[in-house]
Motif scaffolding. Structure first.
Motif, PDB file in Angstrom:
ATOM      1  N   TYR A  72     -50.615 -12.677  26.382  1.00 40.82           N
ATOM      2  CA  TYR A  72     -50.902 -14.114  26.395  1.00 40.82           C
ATOM      3  C   TYR A  72     -52.405 -14.293  26.607  1.00 40.82           C
ATOM      4  CZ  TYR A  72     -45.889 -15.047  26.808  1.00 40.82           C
ATOM      5  OH  TYR A  72     -44.540 -15.125  26.584  1.00 40.82           O
ATOM      6  N   ALA A  73     -52.999 -15.226  25.884  1.00 40.86           N
ATOM      7  CA  ALA A  73     -54.456 -15.364  25.864  1.00 40.86           C
ATOM      8  C   ALA A  73     -55.065 -15.453  27.261  1.00 40.86           C
ATOM      9  CB  ALA A  73     -54.842 -16.594  25.031  1.00 40.86           C
ATOM     10  N   THR A  74     -54.550 -16.387  28.079  1.00 37.31           N
ATOM     11  CA  THR A  74     -55.124 -16.573  29.418  1.00 37.31           C
ATOM     12  C   THR A  74     -54.942 -15.328  30.267  1.00 37.31           C
ATOM     13  OG1 THR A  74     -54.622 -18.936  29.313  1.00 37.31           O
ATOM     14  CG2 THR A  74     -55.080 -18.006  31.499  1.00 37.31           C
ATOM     15  N   MET A  75     -53.737 -14.781  30.245  1.00 37.41           N
ATOM     16  CA  MET A  75     -53.444 -13.604  31.058  1.00 37.41           C
ATOM     17  C   MET A  75     -54.285 -12.403  30.609  1.00 37.41           C
ATOM     18  SD  MET A  75     -51.026 -15.028  32.830  1.00 37.41           S
ATOM     19  CE  MET A  75     -49.863 -13.926  33.597  1.00 37.41           C
ATOM     20  N   LYS A  76     -54.467 -12.287  29.292  1.00 36.53           N
ATOM     21  CA  LYS A  76     -55.247 -11.177  28.753  1.00 36.53           C
ATOM     22  C   LYS A  76     -56.712 -11.298  29.143  1.00 36.53           C
ATOM     23  CE  LYS A  76     -55.896  -8.612  24.446  1.00 36.53           C
ATOM     24  NZ  LYS A  76     -55.552  -8.542  23.019  1.00 36.53           N
ATOM     25  N   LYS A  77     -57.187 -12.550  29.183  1.00 36.39           N
ATOM     26  CA  LYS A  77     -58.589 -12.801  29.541  1.00 36.39           C
ATOM     27  C   LYS A  77     -58.897 -12.278  30.938  1.00 36.39           C
ATOM     28  CE  LYS A  77     -61.876 -16.588  30.306  1.00 36.39           C
ATOM     29  NZ  LYS A  77     -62.055 -18.061  30.265  1.00 36.39           N
ATOM     30  N   TYR A  78     -57.946 -12.471  31.859  1.00 35.13           N
ATOM     31  CA  TYR A  78     -58.164 -12.057  33.250  1.00 35.13           C
ATOM     32  C   TYR A  78     -57.488 -10.718  33.577  1.00 35.13           C
ATOM     33  CZ  TYR A  78     -59.992 -16.747  33.892  1.00 35.13           C
ATOM     34  OH  TYR A  78     -60.743 -17.893  33.784  1.00 35.13           O
ATOM     35  N   LYS A  79     -57.050 -10.007  32.499  1.00 36.07           N
ATOM     36  CA  LYS A  79     -56.447  -8.671  32.643  1.00 36.07           C
ATOM     37  C   LYS A  79     -55.290  -8.647  33.656  1.00 36.07           C
ATOM     38  CE  LYS A  79     -60.691  -6.217  31.408  1.00 36.07           C
ATOM     39  NZ  LYS A  79     -60.270  -6.091  30.008  1.00 36.07           N
ATOM     40  N   ILE A  80     -54.404  -9.615  33.532  1.00 36.20           N
ATOM     41  CA  ILE A  80     -53.223  -9.697  34.397  1.00 36.20           C
ATOM     42  C   ILE A  80     -52.059  -8.980  33.713  1.00 36.20           C
ATOM     43  CG2 ILE A  80     -51.544 -11.260  35.478  1.00 36.20           C
ATOM     44  CD1 ILE A  80     -53.801 -13.324  35.685  1.00 36.20           C
ATOM     45  N   ALA A  81     -51.389  -8.139  34.479  1.00 32.58           N
ATOM     46  CA  ALA A  81     -50.278  -7.365  33.923  1.00 32.58           C
ATOM     47  C   ALA A  81     -49.151  -8.285  33.471  1.00 32.58           C
ATOM     48  CB  ALA A  81     -49.755  -6.371  34.950  1.00 32.58           C
ATOM     49  N   GLY A  82     -48.519  -7.908  32.376  1.00 32.73           N
ATOM     50  CA  GLY A  82     -47.408  -8.699  31.863  1.00 32.73           C
ATOM     51  C   GLY A  82     -46.143  -8.507  32.682  1.00 32.73           C
ATOM     52  N   ASP A  83     -45.166  -9.338  32.411  1.00 35.82           N
ATOM     53  CA  ASP A  83     -43.909  -9.270  33.155  1.00 35.82           C
ATOM     54  C   ASP A  83     -43.015  -8.177  32.590  1.00 35.82           C
ATOM     55  OD1 ASP A  83     -43.774 -11.001  30.817  1.00 35.82           O
ATOM     56  OD2 ASP A  83     -41.674 -11.283  31.362  1.00 35.82           O
ATOM     57  N   PHE A  84     -42.174  -7.633  33.459  1.00 30.48           N
ATOM     58  CA  PHE A  84     -41.175  -6.636  33.079  1.00 30.48           C
ATOM     59  C   PHE A  84     -39.796  -7.270  33.182  1.00 30.48           C
ATOM     60  CE2 PHE A  84     -44.730  -3.923  33.823  1.00 30.48           C
ATOM     61  CZ  PHE A  84     -44.492  -2.739  33.133  1.00 30.48           C
ATOM     62  N   LYS A  85     -38.948  -6.965  32.214  1.00 30.73           N
ATOM     63  CA  LYS A  85     -37.590  -7.500  32.232  1.00 30.73           C
ATOM     64  C   LYS A  85     -36.608  -6.377  31.900  1.00 30.73           C
ATOM     65  CE  LYS A  85     -34.907 -11.263  32.405  1.00 30.73           C
ATOM     66  NZ  LYS A  85     -34.880 -12.195  33.542  1.00 30.73           N
ATOM     67  N   PHE A  86     -35.651  -6.147  32.820  1.00 26.87           N
ATOM     68  CA  PHE A  86     -34.600  -5.164  32.587  1.00 26.87           C
ATOM     69  C   PHE A  86     -33.388  -5.866  31.991  1.00 26.87           C
ATOM     70  CE2 PHE A  86     -37.070  -2.709  35.567  1.00 26.87           C
ATOM     71  CZ  PHE A  86     -36.789  -1.384  35.265  1.00 26.87           C
TER      72      PHE A  86
END
Length: 648
Positions: A566-580
């Motif tokens: 996601y653009a905003t999350m990628k900009k601030y290098k935030i890890a993505g969510d995990f879903k089992f």
């Protein structure tokens, strides 16, 4: 896992003391009831006393010393012992070993239910000597209830005292025996095996006597089961002291019994009868402590046994807690409840140790027979000469079948309870194992490589809402190039699941106790990744933590990028969510199975209601888990014939 778990314990004073506290509770309390059972209601004669002593000595020598201490302890699985550890060593050599392993495990669990009330009752009933009108049942009930209540808090704090208490107990046994032997050294002649042969070949109730003799070695299986707690050298050396103390006490009881020739026991207990009157209260107190320790050891052993059975898919998945940091300290709430209810039923049915005695011993005879079978397979695997294996098999088959025959008459007097209990436990274990085999046989696998391009396109298809940044599935496939059709169905058809990365996790339970390792396969770099975890049968399958650690390693090695796209999350290098995603495979149509398999599957489904869910069983974080019900497509569908009628 710590490195010391893979190493055998070295011989040490502390190790010897721990061995006394952990291993010998059951066999160490046998002087309470062995001679009482051998004599029973029979007239006390010199032949009976000397023959009984000789049988006890040679039973402990042949079964406990030679079979377990010398031979079976060599069948260690990276330092661990027990019937399931032994099964793990030989299961790849012979698939049929699942049968003796399951039978032996069920019998061992049955023993864990019968031993606590029997041992504690035998100890407490000594109070009747001083107080003839006392009712010991409420005292036994209170002690057992307290033992089961404290399990949930862990027993590390009392476990430290077990060694010193049992050392005092065994020393007390030896001193009491020596006091009586001192002026009657001729009792030592009972070691001569002729006396055992004579009583068994001439006494009309020889088989009943054999049933009583066997009680002296019922704790022998614990020597092997607790190998991992103490180590082979400590067990072998401590057994020398334990056996010496036990035989001195038995000989002391023998001297007292010879002084009663021509009489009947009439309720007298040989163990308490050799105590000075002033010491009786202290003796009863020590016997009660030893009985509590024996009960605690059996309960803890049952927890370990169930935990191993769960990881070997021989028991429904149940909740397992770790109440302390002590190695091997686990608590299984459901098994604690089963054991408690079982003990209460035993007390309600039999009330006294004399009545319980008929239900005791039969289950351990069966476990010993199963261990003999598995040890033979192990010796074959180790390329021991066939002639030696044959000698071992013949000797111990004869000995243990003789003890089994001696215990069979007890079935009508209470042994039926052991048979019923063991049968229920075996049926539960066997049904769970077979049900899982049937389910796995109906799973369809497809070529994963044929779906790689679809997954890649799906991952970049912005017309589909993103389901998760990192999507994780558990797979039963042993090969990285195939996957369950149900997973493909879940990702592509049930609800298209767009994700940045697709993860497939596979867990293999190894035949070693404390393996903890993983292997990564990049099926499609940065897009489809498989991780194979190899965990020992005594390692908790905490997949949530293990997966997180593996991902951290991969990120550090720059093999994967888990930053959100996601653009905003990628900009601030935030890890993505995990879903089992957990897939619950459901079989709704049983008609395609044989009558036997239909029955198995219906009982298996009944057991599944009481087992923990897959996510809890694998220690997954509930906040990131989604469960989907998937119909399990059957390979053996009936051929359907359907005719279309033209529309006129």
């Amino acid at each position: 896992m710590e490195q010391h778990k893979h190493q055998e314990h070295k011989l040490s004073g502390v190790g010897l003391l721990i061995s006394l506290g952990i291993i010998y509770g059951d066999i160490g309390t046998s002087p309470l009831y062995v001679f009482k059972s051998i004599i029973g209601t029979r007239l006390i004669t010199e032949d009976l006393v000397l023959g009984g002593l000789s049988c006890v000595f040679w039973t402990m020598t042949l079964l406990t010393t030679i079979k377990y201490v010398i031979i079976t302890l060599k069948a260690d699985n990276k330092g661990e012992g027990g019937i399931f550890s032994l099964y793990s060593l030989v299961k790849n050599k012979a698939k049929w070993t699942i049968i003796p392993a399951t039978v032996g495990g069920a019998a061992l669990l049955a023993d864990g239910i019968i031993t606590p009330p029997f041992t504690v009752s035998a100890a407490i009933e000594g109070l009747a000597i001083r107080y003839p009108d006392i009712s010991t049942l409420p005292i036994v009930l209170a002690i057992l209830t307290a033992i089961f209540i404290i399990q949930q808090f862990g027993t590390n704090f009392i476990g430290k005292a077990f060694g010193p208490v049992m050392w005092v107990w065994f020393t007390m046994l030896a001193v009491l025996g020596i006091i009586h032997i001192a002026g009657h050294l001729e009792i030592i002649k009972s070691i001569n095996p002729w006396y055992a042969y004579h009583i068994l070949s001439t006494h009309p109730e020889a088989f009943a006597i054999v049933g009583g003799v066997f009680l002296c070695t019922t704790g022998a299986e614990a020597l092997y089961s607790d190998l991992g707690h103490c180590g082979r050298p400590n067990i072998r050396v401590s057994w020398i002291y334990v056996k010496s103390c036990l035989m001195l006490n038995y000989c002391g009881q023998g001297v007292w019994l010879l002084s009663q020739k021509g009489q009947y026991l009439d309720g007298k207990v040989p163990f308490y009868s050799i105590m000075p009157e002033w010491f009786l209260f202290y003796g009863i107190a020590m016997a009660t402590l030893a009985a509590i320790i024996a009960s605690q050891a059996l309960i803890s052993g049952s927890f370990t046994l169930i935990a191993e059975a769960v990881r070997l898919n021989l028991w429904p998945k149940v909740k397992i807690n770790y109440p302390s940091i002590q190695k091997g300290q686990i608590y299984v709430p459901s098994m604690n409840l089963i054991l408690f209810i079982g003990c209460m039923i035993v007390l309600a049915l039999f009330k006294t140790s004399e009545n319980m005695e008929h239900a005791y011993g039969l289950s351990i005879t069966i476990t010993m027979l199963m261990t003999t079978i598995l040890v033979c397979v192990f010796l074959k695997k180790k390329h021991v000469p066939y002639c030696l294996i044959a000698i071992f098999a013949v000797v111990y088959s004869i000995v243990e079948l003789t003890f089994l025959a001696g215990n069979l008459p007890r079935i009508t007097h209470g042994g039926w309870f052991t048979v019923l209990l063991g049968s229920i436990l075996f049926l539960t274990s066997w049904t769970w194992y077979q049900g899982r085999k049937i389910r796995n046989s109906q799973v369809n696998f497809v070529d994963l490589e044929k779906h790689i391009e679809i997954f890649k396109d799906l991952s970049h298809d912005e017309s589909i809402p993103k389901f998760a940044s990192q999507l994780v599935y558990l797979t039963n496939s042993h090969f990285s190039n195939e996957i369950e059709q149900s997973i493909i169905y879940s990702i592509l058809q049930k609800q298209p699941k767009r994700a940045d990365v697709y993860w497939f996790l596979h867990v293999t339970v190894t035949g070693e106790p404390y393996t903890s390792e993983y292997k990564v396969t990049h099926i499609e770099k940065g897009k489809i990744i498989r991780i194979d975890f190899r965990l020992g049968f005594r390692v908790a399958p905490a997949i949530n933590l293990l997966f997180r650690k593996a991902v951290e390693d991969l990120v550090m090695a720059k093999e994967v990028d888990i930053v959100s796209q996601y653009a905003t999350m990628k900009k601030y290098k935030i890890a993505g969510d995990f879903k089992f995603i957990i897939l619950e495979k459901d079989i709704s149509n049983y008609s395609v199975f044989s009558a036997k398999n239909r029955l198995l599957m219906r009982f298996n489904n009944f057991l599944r209601r009481f087992s923990v869910s897959i996510d809890k069983g694998f220690g997954l974080d509930m906040s990131i888990v989604s469960t989907e019900k998937i119909p399990l497509s059957l390979n053996s569908r009936r051929n359907l014939s359907l005719k279309r009628i033209p529309d006129h």
